[in-house]
Design a protein around this motif. Structure first.
Motif, PDB file in Angstrom:
ATOM      1  N   LEU A   5       0.852  -1.184   0.000  1.00  0.00           N
ATOM      2  CA  LEU A   5       0.000   0.000   0.000  1.00  0.00           C
ATOM      3  C   LEU A   5       0.889   1.234   0.000  1.00  0.00           C
ATOM      4  CD1 LEU A   5      -2.544  -0.814   2.870  1.00  0.00           C
ATOM      5  CD2 LEU A   5      -2.871  -1.152   0.433  1.00  0.00           C
ATOM      6  N   THR A   6       0.437   2.279  -0.657  1.00  0.00           N
ATOM      7  CA  THR A   6       1.117   3.562  -0.514  1.00  0.00           C
ATOM      8  C   THR A   6       0.657   4.174   0.811  1.00  0.00           C
ATOM      9  OG1 THR A   6      -0.632   4.828  -1.587  1.00  0.00           O
ATOM     10  CG2 THR A   6       1.123   3.930  -3.018  1.00  0.00           C
ATOM     11  N   PRO A   7       1.404   5.145   1.326  1.00  0.00           N
ATOM     12  CA  PRO A   7       0.940   5.817   2.558  1.00  0.00           C
ATOM     13  C   PRO A   7      -0.462   6.417   2.406  1.00  0.00           C
ATOM     14  CG  PRO A   7       3.255   6.302   2.198  1.00  0.00           C
ATOM     15  CD  PRO A   7       2.765   5.568   0.963  1.00  0.00           C
ATOM     16  N   ALA A   8      -0.777   6.971   1.241  1.00  0.00           N
ATOM     17  CA  ALA A   8      -2.110   7.558   1.027  1.00  0.00           C
ATOM     18  C   ALA A   8      -3.201   6.490   1.094  1.00  0.00           C
ATOM     19  CB  ALA A   8      -2.167   8.283  -0.312  1.00  0.00           C
ATOM     20  N   LEU A  44      -1.985 -13.378  -8.802  1.00  0.00           N
ATOM     21  CA  LEU A  44      -2.508 -12.194  -9.485  1.00  0.00           C
ATOM     22  C   LEU A  44      -2.153 -10.897  -8.762  1.00  0.00           C
ATOM     23  CD1 LEU A  44      -6.082 -13.348 -10.576  1.00  0.00           C
ATOM     24  CD2 LEU A  44      -4.102 -12.937 -12.044  1.00  0.00           C
ATOM     25  N   LEU A  45      -1.969 -10.955  -7.449  1.00  0.00           N
ATOM     26  CA  LEU A  45      -1.731  -9.745  -6.662  1.00  0.00           C
ATOM     27  C   LEU A  45      -0.258  -9.472  -6.365  1.00  0.00           C
ATOM     28  CD1 LEU A  45      -4.736 -10.086  -4.213  1.00  0.00           C
ATOM     29  CD2 LEU A  45      -4.472  -8.414  -6.045  1.00  0.00           C
ATOM     30  N   ASP A  46       0.598 -10.457  -6.595  1.00  0.00           N
ATOM     31  CA  ASP A  46       2.021 -10.273  -6.342  1.00  0.00           C
ATOM     32  C   ASP A  46       2.549  -9.105  -7.184  1.00  0.00           C
ATOM     33  OD1 ASP A  46       4.572 -10.892  -5.276  1.00  0.00           O
ATOM     34  OD2 ASP A  46       5.053 -12.026  -7.078  1.00  0.00           O
ATOM     35  N   GLN A  47       3.359  -8.250  -6.587  1.00  0.00           N
ATOM     36  CA  GLN A  47       3.971  -7.077  -7.212  1.00  0.00           C
ATOM     37  C   GLN A  47       3.003  -5.907  -7.397  1.00  0.00           C
ATOM     38  OE1 GLN A  47       6.315  -7.933 -10.730  1.00  0.00           O
ATOM     39  NE2 GLN A  47       6.562 -10.059 -10.081  1.00  0.00           N
ATOM     40  N   THR A  48       1.797  -5.996  -6.848  1.00  0.00           N
ATOM     41  CA  THR A  48       0.810  -4.934  -6.984  1.00  0.00           C
ATOM     42  C   THR A  48       0.988  -3.886  -5.889  1.00  0.00           C
ATOM     43  OG1 THR A  48      -0.769  -6.476  -7.963  1.00  0.00           O
ATOM     44  CG2 THR A  48      -1.681  -4.448  -7.051  1.00  0.00           C
ATOM     45  N   VAL A  49       0.761  -2.649  -6.262  1.00  0.00           N
ATOM     46  CA  VAL A  49       0.743  -1.530  -5.318  1.00  0.00           C
ATOM     47  C   VAL A  49      -0.651  -0.903  -5.381  1.00  0.00           C
ATOM     48  CG1 VAL A  49       1.690   0.738  -4.766  1.00  0.00           C
ATOM     49  CG2 VAL A  49       3.201  -1.067  -5.611  1.00  0.00           C
ATOM     50  N   MET A  50      -1.268  -0.738  -4.210  1.00  0.00           N
ATOM     51  CA  MET A  50      -2.569  -0.074  -4.135  1.00  0.00           C
ATOM     52  C   MET A  50      -2.337   1.364  -3.687  1.00  0.00           C
ATOM     53  SD  MET A  50      -6.010  -1.288  -2.147  1.00  0.00           S
ATOM     54  CE  MET A  50      -6.046  -0.317  -0.645  1.00  0.00           C
ATOM     55  N   ASP A  51      -2.908   2.311  -4.432  1.00  0.00           N
ATOM     56  CA  ASP A  51      -2.755   3.731  -4.124  1.00  0.00           C
ATOM     57  C   ASP A  51      -4.142   4.353  -3.994  1.00  0.00           C
ATOM     58  OD1 ASP A  51      -1.541   6.177  -3.656  1.00  0.00           O
ATOM     59  OD2 ASP A  51      -0.555   6.306  -5.614  1.00  0.00           O
ATOM     60  N   TYR A  52      -4.178   5.553  -3.448  1.00  0.00           N
ATOM     61  CA  TYR A  52      -5.416   6.327  -3.318  1.00  0.00           C
ATOM     62  C   TYR A  52      -5.120   7.675  -3.944  1.00  0.00           C
ATOM     63  CZ  TYR A  52      -9.655   8.204  -1.174  1.00  0.00           C
ATOM     64  OH  TYR A  52     -10.901   8.759  -0.951  1.00  0.00           O
ATOM     65  N   GLU A  81     -10.076  12.783 -10.817  1.00  0.00           N
ATOM     66  CA  GLU A  81     -10.735  13.991 -11.310  1.00  0.00           C
ATOM     67  C   GLU A  81     -10.784  14.956 -10.127  1.00  0.00           C
ATOM     68  OE1 GLU A  81     -12.062  14.534 -14.415  1.00  0.00           O
ATOM     69  OE2 GLU A  81     -11.474  12.552 -15.139  1.00  0.00           O
ATOM     70  N   PRO A  82     -10.857  16.250 -10.366  1.00  0.00           N
ATOM     71  CA  PRO A  82     -10.902  17.178  -9.239  1.00  0.00           C
ATOM     72  C   PRO A  82     -11.991  16.799  -8.223  1.00  0.00           C
ATOM     73  CG  PRO A  82     -10.638  18.390 -11.280  1.00  0.00           C
ATOM     74  CD  PRO A  82     -10.880  16.946 -11.648  1.00  0.00           C
ATOM     75  N   GLY A  83     -11.548  16.536  -6.991  1.00  0.00           N
ATOM     76  CA  GLY A  83     -12.470  16.187  -5.915  1.00  0.00           C
ATOM     77  C   GLY A  83     -12.937  14.743  -5.891  1.00  0.00           C
ATOM     78  N   GLN A  84     -12.475  13.911  -6.834  1.00  0.00           N
ATOM     79  CA  GLN A  84     -12.891  12.513  -6.904  1.00  0.00           C
ATOM     80  C   GLN A  84     -11.688  11.606  -6.661  1.00  0.00           C
ATOM     81  OE1 GLN A  84     -15.082  11.515 -10.439  1.00  0.00           O
ATOM     82  NE2 GLN A  84     -16.520  13.200 -10.179  1.00  0.00           N
ATOM     83  N   PHE A  85     -11.655  11.027  -5.449  1.00  0.00           N
ATOM     84  CA  PHE A  85     -10.553  10.164  -5.050  1.00  0.00           C
ATOM     85  C   PHE A  85     -10.964   8.702  -5.189  1.00  0.00           C
ATOM     86  CE2 PHE A  85      -9.605  14.186  -3.184  1.00  0.00           C
ATOM     87  CZ  PHE A  85      -8.226  14.270  -3.172  1.00  0.00           C
ATOM     88  N   HIS A  86     -10.033   7.856  -5.604  1.00  0.00           N
ATOM     89  CA  HIS A  86     -10.311   6.438  -5.801  1.00  0.00           C
ATOM     90  C   HIS A  86      -9.089   5.605  -5.442  1.00  0.00           C
ATOM     91  CE1 HIS A  86     -13.986   7.227  -8.145  1.00  0.00           C
ATOM     92  NE2 HIS A  86     -13.314   8.256  -8.634  1.00  0.00           N
ATOM     93  N   PHE A  87      -9.347   4.364  -5.036  1.00  0.00           N
ATOM     94  CA  PHE A  87      -8.259   3.397  -4.906  1.00  0.00           C
ATOM     95  C   PHE A  87      -7.927   2.904  -6.309  1.00  0.00           C
ATOM     96  CE2 PHE A  87     -10.124   2.929  -0.626  1.00  0.00           C
ATOM     97  CZ  PHE A  87      -8.974   3.108   0.136  1.00  0.00           C
ATOM     98  N   ILE A  88      -6.649   2.801  -6.594  1.00  0.00           N
ATOM     99  CA  ILE A  88      -6.214   2.227  -7.862  1.00  0.00           C
ATOM    100  C   ILE A  88      -5.203   1.125  -7.566  1.00  0.00           C
ATOM    101  CG2 ILE A  88      -6.654   4.314  -9.210  1.00  0.00           C
ATOM    102  CD1 ILE A  88      -3.562   4.729  -9.234  1.00  0.00           C
ATOM    103  N   PHE A  89      -5.091   0.182  -8.478  1.00  0.00           N
ATOM    104  CA  PHE A  89      -4.165  -0.935  -8.337  1.00  0.00           C
ATOM    105  C   PHE A  89      -3.151  -0.861  -9.477  1.00  0.00           C
ATOM    106  CE2 PHE A  89      -7.955  -2.055  -6.109  1.00  0.00           C
ATOM    107  CZ  PHE A  89      -7.507  -2.752  -4.999  1.00  0.00           C
ATOM    108  N   LEU A  90      -1.887  -0.756  -9.104  1.00  0.00           N
ATOM    109  CA  LEU A  90      -0.799  -0.694 -10.076  1.00  0.00           C
ATOM    110  C   LEU A  90      -0.145  -2.071 -10.106  1.00  0.00           C
ATOM    111  CD1 LEU A  90       0.598   2.712  -8.836  1.00  0.00           C
ATOM    112  CD2 LEU A  90      -0.883   2.324 -10.806  1.00  0.00           C
ATOM    113  N   ASN A  91      -0.449  -2.817 -11.156  1.00  0.00           N
ATOM    114  CA  ASN A  91      -0.030  -4.209 -11.230  1.00  0.00           C
ATOM    115  C   ASN A  91       0.607  -4.484 -12.589  1.00  0.00           C
ATOM    116  OD1 ASN A  91       0.187  -6.993 -11.375  1.00  0.00           O
ATOM    117  ND2 ASN A  91      -1.825  -7.384 -10.519  1.00  0.00           N
TER     118      ASN A  91
END
Length: 104
Positions: free
Chosen positions: A4-7, A70-78, A82-92
């Protein structure tokens, strides 16, 4: 493994506190779509006997062994997509739709 990223960690911990699920682990799962892309799922859950357990940025994470490839080497970020629209994303890098983040 999975990170996970700190965010992302901060947001997960806030969600657990607000949802009354403090003390539960963040459970991650993944499935492969017909086009090869990966569908990510998450929620708060108890640890099961066969789970792979890890900690990233202070968040206890559990993954069933079937999902580890499937999840090995993945980083989850927040992030703000879009302006004001935050989401979790998976960098895999294993996901065919993965695009490395642009610098800056």
């Amino acid at each position: 493994m999975f990170k996970l990223t700190p965010a992302a960690a901060e947001q997960v911990l806030k969600a657990a506190k607000h949802g009354g699920t403090e003390g539960l682990c963040l459970r991650l799962a993944a499935g492969q779509n017909p086009d090869g892309s990966i569908d990510y799922r998450m929620g708060f859950d108890d640890l099961s006997e066969d789970d792979i357990r890890l900690n990233s940025e202070g968040v206890d994470i559990v993954i069933a062994p079937d999902y580890v490839p499937l999840l090995d080497q993945t980083v989850m970020d927040y992030v703000e997509l879009e302006p004001g629209q935050f989401h979790f994303i998976f960098l895999n890098p294993k996901d065919p739709t993965y695009r490395p983040p642009a610098d800056g």
